[in-house]
Design an enzyme around this catalytic site. Structure first.
Site, PDB file in Angstrom:
ATOM      1  N   ASP A  35     -17.386  85.687 114.313  1.00  0.00           N
ATOM      2  CA  ASP A  35     -17.449  86.458 115.229  1.00  0.00           C
ATOM      3  C   ASP A  35     -18.226  86.113 116.485  1.00  0.00           C
ATOM      4  OD1 ASP A  35     -19.448  89.561 115.660  1.00  0.00           O
ATOM      5  OD2 ASP A  35     -17.505  88.991 116.953  1.00  0.00           O
ATOM      6  N   ASP A 219     -13.954  87.629 122.467  1.00  0.00           N
ATOM      7  CA  ASP A 219     -14.519  87.903 121.185  1.00  0.00           C
ATOM      8  C   ASP A 219     -13.560  87.749 120.015  1.00  0.00           C
ATOM      9  OD1 ASP A 219     -15.939  91.167 120.136  1.00  0.00           O
ATOM     10  OD2 ASP A 219     -15.786  89.216 119.313  1.00  0.00           O
TER      11      ASP A 219
HETATM   12  C1  LIG Z   1     -14.985  97.661 120.573  1.00  0.00           C
HETATM   13  S1  LIG Z   1     -15.634  96.365 119.408  1.00  0.00           S
HETATM   14  C2  LIG Z   1     -14.690  96.792 117.931  1.00  0.00           C
HETATM   15  C3  LIG Z   1     -14.534  95.390 117.108  1.00  0.00           C
HETATM   16  N1  LIG Z   1     -14.016  96.037 115.774  1.00  0.00           N
HETATM   17  C4  LIG Z   1     -12.766  95.590 115.682  1.00  0.00           C
HETATM   18  O1  LIG Z   1     -11.970  95.207 116.370  1.00  0.00           O
HETATM   19  C5  LIG Z   1     -12.271  95.941 114.095  1.00  0.00           C
HETATM   20  C6  LIG Z   1     -12.121  94.805 113.389  1.00  0.00           C
HETATM   21  C7  LIG Z   1     -11.839  95.220 111.925  1.00  0.00           C
HETATM   22  C8  LIG Z   1     -10.320  94.943 111.762  1.00  0.00           C
HETATM   23  C9  LIG Z   1     -10.012  95.504 110.457  1.00  0.00           C
HETATM   24  C10 LIG Z   1     -10.925  95.750 109.361  1.00  0.00           C
HETATM   25  C11 LIG Z   1     -12.381  95.779 109.813  1.00  0.00           C
HETATM   26  C12 LIG Z   1     -12.694  95.330 111.025  1.00  0.00           C
HETATM   27  O2  LIG Z   1     -10.958  96.621 114.417  1.00  0.00           O
HETATM   28  C13 LIG Z   1     -10.674  97.719 115.017  1.00  0.00           C
HETATM   29  O3  LIG Z   1     -11.643  98.216 115.355  1.00  0.00           O
HETATM   30  N2  LIG Z   1      -9.291  97.673 115.272  1.00  0.00           N
HETATM   31  C14 LIG Z   1      -8.152  97.106 114.734  1.00  0.00           C
HETATM   32  C15 LIG Z   1      -7.187  97.937 113.980  1.00  0.00           C
HETATM   33  C16 LIG Z   1      -6.724  98.996 114.668  1.00  0.00           C
HETATM   34  N3  LIG Z   1      -5.623  99.822 114.143  1.00  0.00           N
HETATM   35  C17 LIG Z   1      -7.833 100.042 115.296  1.00  0.00           C
HETATM   36  C18 LIG Z   1      -8.905  99.016 115.972  1.00  0.00           C
HETATM   37  C19 LIG Z   1     -16.031  95.366 116.784  1.00  0.00           C
HETATM   38  O4  LIG Z   1     -16.945  95.908 116.648  1.00  0.00           O
HETATM   39  N4  LIG Z   1     -15.995  93.870 116.667  1.00  0.00           N
HETATM   40  C20 LIG Z   1     -17.367  93.383 116.195  1.00  0.00           C
HETATM   41  C21 LIG Z   1     -17.207  92.245 115.228  1.00  0.00           C
HETATM   42  C22 LIG Z   1     -16.577  92.966 113.862  1.00  0.00           C
HETATM   43  C23 LIG Z   1     -17.461  94.175 113.098  1.00  0.00           C
HETATM   44  C24 LIG Z   1     -16.696  94.619 111.960  1.00  0.00           C
HETATM   45  C25 LIG Z   1     -16.154  93.603 111.009  1.00  0.00           C
HETATM   46  C26 LIG Z   1     -15.181  92.554 111.569  1.00  0.00           C
HETATM   47  C27 LIG Z   1     -16.234  91.914 112.684  1.00  0.00           C
HETATM   48  C28 LIG Z   1     -18.154  92.684 117.346  1.00  0.00           C
HETATM   49  O5  LIG Z   1     -17.323  91.590 118.025  1.00  0.00           O
HETATM   50  C29 LIG Z   1     -18.256  93.710 118.415  1.00  0.00           C
HETATM   51  N5  LIG Z   1     -19.111  93.332 119.604  1.00  0.00           N
HETATM   52  C30 LIG Z   1     -19.020  92.490 120.754  1.00  0.00           C
HETATM   53  C31 LIG Z   1     -20.014  92.366 121.669  1.00  0.00           C
HETATM   54  C32 LIG Z   1     -21.135  93.048 121.317  1.00  0.00           C
HETATM   55  C33 LIG Z   1     -21.393  93.530 120.159  1.00  0.00           C
HETATM   56  C34 LIG Z   1     -20.576  93.968 119.316  1.00  0.00           C
HETATM   57  O6  LIG Z   1     -20.392  94.762 118.047  1.00  0.00           O
END
Ligand SMILES: CSC[C@H](NC(=O)[C@H](Cc1ccccc1)OC(=O)N1CCC(N)CC1)C(=O)N[C@@H](CC1CCCCC1)[C@@H](O)Cn1ccccc1=O
Length: 329
Positions: A35, A219
């Site tokens: 990440d 990202d």
């Molecule tokens: C608006 S940041 C949303 C983003 N999390 C996503 O992109 C998740 C990823 C995912 C997919 C499938 C299962 C589980 C998780 O996926 C969705 O949210 N999705 C995909 C599926 C869609 N149907 C709905 C929308 C996110 O917090 N990333 C952080 C890293 C993630 C955390 C969760 C585990 C995977 C890695 C991170 O880099 C975001 N960051 C970026 C900069 C500063 C702080 C911060 O915190």
């Protein structure tokens, strides 16, 4: 010295990318999510409640002869999607793509939120953001890449994420054969802990790039391409059946639609994301309604060039020169 690790999409929607990481002696191999949006390496472990850890591969420091407790240190992190985890800290040898960091802070989870419990495909994260973003207290720790950088041939890594096929994270070298186009470089802003940059314009369906700059982050840990409403609307105005779906919390459309491409300018190059990369997946198994890879960033406050955008490019995360390189793939 260099490192090269394969990475694979977690599912048919390319939701996450999974990379095997070896921790400890003898090696304990865990599937982790790299990440560039965060700066902590944390894992499900022998300290994670059994009910939460069920179905996950875990790290047991007690079974590693090189593990050492970093006494008094704790960590706690909350991500953009509201998922969270926390725990205590060990140091141990961590090997990625054949390159070993001897004394890496390995953050052991004693608490994980529901999203992580349910996502049994990953056992934690490797943060590839800037050290300033590390959440260990009282003394913040360095990322694996920061620890590795001084020994790598070059202080940089590349991400080559692919749609439904194996890609790679390379450390210390750039394999230019992975790209079709020239690498365009632009300054990276690491002040917030992640890889910020400014795209110089965008276009829909192969039209000429406009000159509306877009500031955002590169990202690998975010699935989607998240941009301002005006850009999202300009794109979906070309998609007959597109509509906002409250339950899906995003724009959906008929899977049969022929989606236009989306291009953005960066470092003097143009990166074009093909229409099929922007059609993420049916909203449910077998549904003829599909979820868009481009969605609004309005409720986040930051534009995020996530996996949907990264899949169209070879991206160079150049710590040494504080810059990002983008080349069309
Ligand atoms: C608006 S940041 C949303 C983003 N999390 C996503 O992109 C998740 C990823 C995912 C997919 C499938 C299962 C589980 C998780 O996926 C969705 O949210 N999705 C995909 C599926 C869609 N149907 C709905 C929308 C996110 O917090 N990333 C952080 C890293 C993630 C955390 C969760 C585990 C995977 C890695 C991170 O880099 C975001 N960051 C970026 C900069 C500063 C702080 C911060 O915190």
């Amino acid at each position: 010295q260099t490192g090269s690790a394969n990475t694979n999409p977690s599912d048919s929607a390319d939701d996450e990318y999974i990379t095997s990481v070896s921790i400890g002696t003898p090696a304990q191999v865990l599937p982790l999510d790299f990440d560039t949006g965060s700066s902590d390496l944390w894992v499900f472990s022998s300290e994670t409640p059994k009910s939460s850890a069920s179905g996950h591969v875990t790290y047991s420091p007690s079974k590693s002869s090189t593990a050492k407790k970093l006494s008094g240190s704790t960590w706690s992190i909350k991500y953009g999607d509201k998922s969270s985890s926390s725990g205590d800290v060990y140091t141990d040898v961590v090997t990625i793509g054949g390159f070993s960091v001897k004394t890496q802070a390995v953050e052991s989870a004693t608490k994980v939120s529901t999203q992580f419990v349910q996502d049994t495909l990953i056992s934690g994260l490797v943060g590839l953001g800037f050290d300033i973003g590390n959440q260990v207290s009282p003394r913040p720790q360095k990322t694996w890449f920061s620890n590795a950088a001084s020994s790598l041939a070059e202080p940089l890594f590349t991400a080559d994420l692919r749609h439904q096929e194996t890609g790679s994270y390379n450390f210390g070298f750039i394999d230019t054969s992975l790209a079709k186009g020239t690498i365009g470089y632009t300054p990276a802003d690491g002040s917030e802990g992640y890889w910020g940059f400014t795209a110089t314009g965008y276009s829909v369906g192969g039209a000429k790039l406009n000159r509306n700059s877009i500031t955002g982050i590169a990202d690998t840990g975010t699935t989607l391409l998240l941009l301002p409403d005006n850009i999202v609307d300009a794109y979906y105005n070309n998609v007959e059946s597109a509509e906002y779906d409250d339950s899906q919390e995003g724009v959906v459309f008929d899977c049969s639609e022929d989606l236009p491409s989306f291009s953005f300018g960066v470092g003097g190059q143009t990166i074009t994301i093909s229409g099929d990369l922007l059609n993420l997946t049916p909203i449910e198994e077998g549904s003829s309604t599909c979820f868009g890879g481009l969605q609004s960033s309005s409720d986040i406050g930051t534009n995020i060039f996530g996996d949907v955008a990264l899949k169209a490019a070879l991206v160079v995360f150049d710590l040494g020169n504080e810059r990002l390189g983008w080349a069309q793939k």
